[in-house]
Design a protein around this motif. Sequence first.
Motif, short mmCIF file in Angstrom:
data_model
loop_
_atom_site.label_atom_id
_atom_site.label_comp_id
_atom_site.label_asym_id
_atom_site.label_seq_id
_atom_site.Cartn_x
_atom_site.Cartn_y
_atom_site.Cartn_z
N UNK A 57 0.82 -1.20 0.00
CA UNK A 57 0.00 0.00 0.00
C UNK A 57 0.86 1.25 0.00
N UNK A 58 0.36 2.30 0.62
CA UNK A 58 1.07 3.56 0.72
C UNK A 58 1.26 3.89 2.19
N UNK A 59 2.48 4.32 2.55
CA UNK A 59 2.77 4.67 3.93
C UNK A 59 3.14 3.46 4.76
N UNK A 60 3.42 3.73 6.03
CA UNK A 60 3.75 2.67 6.97
C UNK A 60 2.47 2.18 7.63
N UNK A 61 2.25 0.87 7.64
CA UNK A 61 0.96 0.30 7.99
C UNK A 61 0.41 0.76 9.32
N UNK A 62 1.20 0.66 10.38
CA UNK A 62 0.71 1.05 11.71
C UNK A 62 0.39 2.53 11.77
N UNK A 63 1.23 3.36 11.13
CA UNK A 63 0.98 4.81 11.12
C UNK A 63 -0.32 5.12 10.39
N UNK A 64 -0.58 4.41 9.29
CA UNK A 64 -1.81 4.65 8.54
C UNK A 64 -3.02 4.25 9.38
N UNK A 65 -2.93 3.12 10.10
CA UNK A 65 -4.05 2.70 10.95
C UNK A 65 -4.31 3.71 12.06
N UNK A 66 -3.23 4.21 12.66
CA UNK A 66 -3.39 5.20 13.73
C UNK A 66 -4.00 6.48 13.17
N UNK A 67 -3.49 6.94 12.03
CA UNK A 67 -4.02 8.15 11.42
C UNK A 67 -5.48 7.99 11.04
N UNK A 68 -5.84 6.81 10.53
CA UNK A 68 -7.22 6.55 10.15
C UNK A 68 -8.14 6.64 11.36
N UNK A 69 -7.73 6.05 12.48
CA UNK A 69 -8.56 6.09 13.69
C UNK A 69 -8.61 7.50 14.28
N UNK A 70 -7.46 8.21 14.22
CA UNK A 70 -7.44 9.59 14.72
C UNK A 70 -8.36 10.48 13.91
N UNK A 71 -8.35 10.34 12.59
CA UNK A 71 -9.22 11.14 11.74
C UNK A 71 -10.69 10.82 12.00
N UNK A 72 -10.99 9.54 12.27
CA UNK A 72 -12.35 9.18 12.64
C UNK A 72 -12.77 9.82 13.95
N UNK A 73 -11.85 9.88 14.92
CA UNK A 73 -12.14 10.55 16.18
C UNK A 73 -12.30 12.05 15.97
N UNK A 74 -11.50 12.65 15.08
CA UNK A 74 -11.66 14.06 14.75
C UNK A 74 -13.05 14.35 14.21
N UNK A 75 -13.51 13.48 13.31
CA UNK A 75 -14.82 13.69 12.69
C UNK A 75 -15.93 13.64 13.76
N UNK A 76 -15.84 12.67 14.68
CA UNK A 76 -16.85 12.57 15.73
C UNK A 76 -16.79 13.78 16.65
#
Length: 457
Positions: free
Chosen positions: A203-222
């Motif tokens: 994929x693109x990026x480092x896997x764990x960092x992408x997962x963390x960023x994805x969850x953080x962005x979801x928390x930002x949206x909420x």
Amino acid sequence: AGRSEGEGVEGGESERRNGRMPKSARYDKRQDVRNNIAWRGRNLLLYILLVRMCMVIPTHHFLLPADAGVSGNVFSQFLKTLMPAGAAEASLLPVGIPFFHVGIGPYIAASIAMQILTAAIPELKVLTKDRVGQHTIKTYTRYLMVLVAVVQSVVTAFELQAYTTITHVGAWAFHGYFMQTIPMFVMGAIVQTWLAEEMTNYGLGQGTSVMITMSVCGAYFSALQYYASQLSGGIPWVQVAPFIGGALALTAGAVLVQMGTCKVPLQYFQGPSIPGLPRVLRNDVDHIPFKINPLGMQPVLVAVFLSEGMMWLVNAMNFPGWLAAGVGFLFNHSSPMYYVTFFLIVFGFSYLDLSDTPKEVSEYMVKIGARIPDVRPGERSMQYLGELQAGSRFFGGILLGAVAVACTLLDQYMKETLGICVGFTSMLIVTSTILQMKRQLRSLGQMPKMDRVVASM
């Protein structure tokens, strides 16, 4: 040797006659596909979809009331620091515990532990020099991840036992519950680790960092949905504007820490037109960059997960009062000592060097026929580079620790004055992931040019 070469050519011709592509061509085609940005982007979206599905869809083995007070896992504890009290709890800890409830925490903990062990044990450090050794280190990390996942799953199963919907009679009333939940949590951690590695490789990026960023962005949206009414109704934008400026300044500081380098000038033995030196080096390379923070935002992740992990253990297990008080004094956000602990963890971890960088740089300079001005090649160059690396990492560690602590302090102050929690620390992690993807996209964009150059030689 000639016979083997002839057999290889004959085998390639035979494959062509049979309508099959030769093995070398198939390998080159696989490499072209892996270097394709669209292919990697499509894989990244697929992996993100799989992770989100497993993090949201409940298993129906548990039923949590609204006032359960379950601490979740280490990662959900970190995400809760982004959220206002009582807001969007369902998005972080759904009524039915998801398959990925244990999360990516075991893999991150195992990776951190292996990095520390590799830096401290010379035998492990030697393994990082070649691909076989690096694969061995990855294997050790996976074994350690399984061990951490088992421990965390056992603790989590005990914590959630009161809310289970699993019913057994007789001797299975106690053991049957653990025989179902612990393997489920461990398997979820293993699958998420596999998805993280697939993201990194395909994929693109480092896997764990992408997962963390994805969850953080979801928390930002909420959190943004929760705060929208407050910002439009009761809180003047004049009070919020200074914090927005502070966020931009801290983001700029994060970029400086990520991209900042210390440049070592080079002087060629026979001038820049030495015949044996590649043309690209003769024209472009006049210095060697030393990154002031080669680990990126990983020290911040270590500090966050260690702090939240210790508090998770205190909440999930029955620690003695004096031990719980000591852990809270060091790692609780409400304690002034927390900021000192946070800074020391970030600063200390930024000093880790998994490779012998001064020695490798010194050997590289000898290969290209260069030296550092006014420094004798060999041992003196290694000593000079070691001192330079220590100084640059000291400055980088101080700067990174200051930016991380400033983010935490600003977030805490904003929460107390305006009742809004933005999560400035998580902004550092998101910035780091974006910069990683930018570098990877730039590298992938250069691959077609390199292939054309190699083909023309």
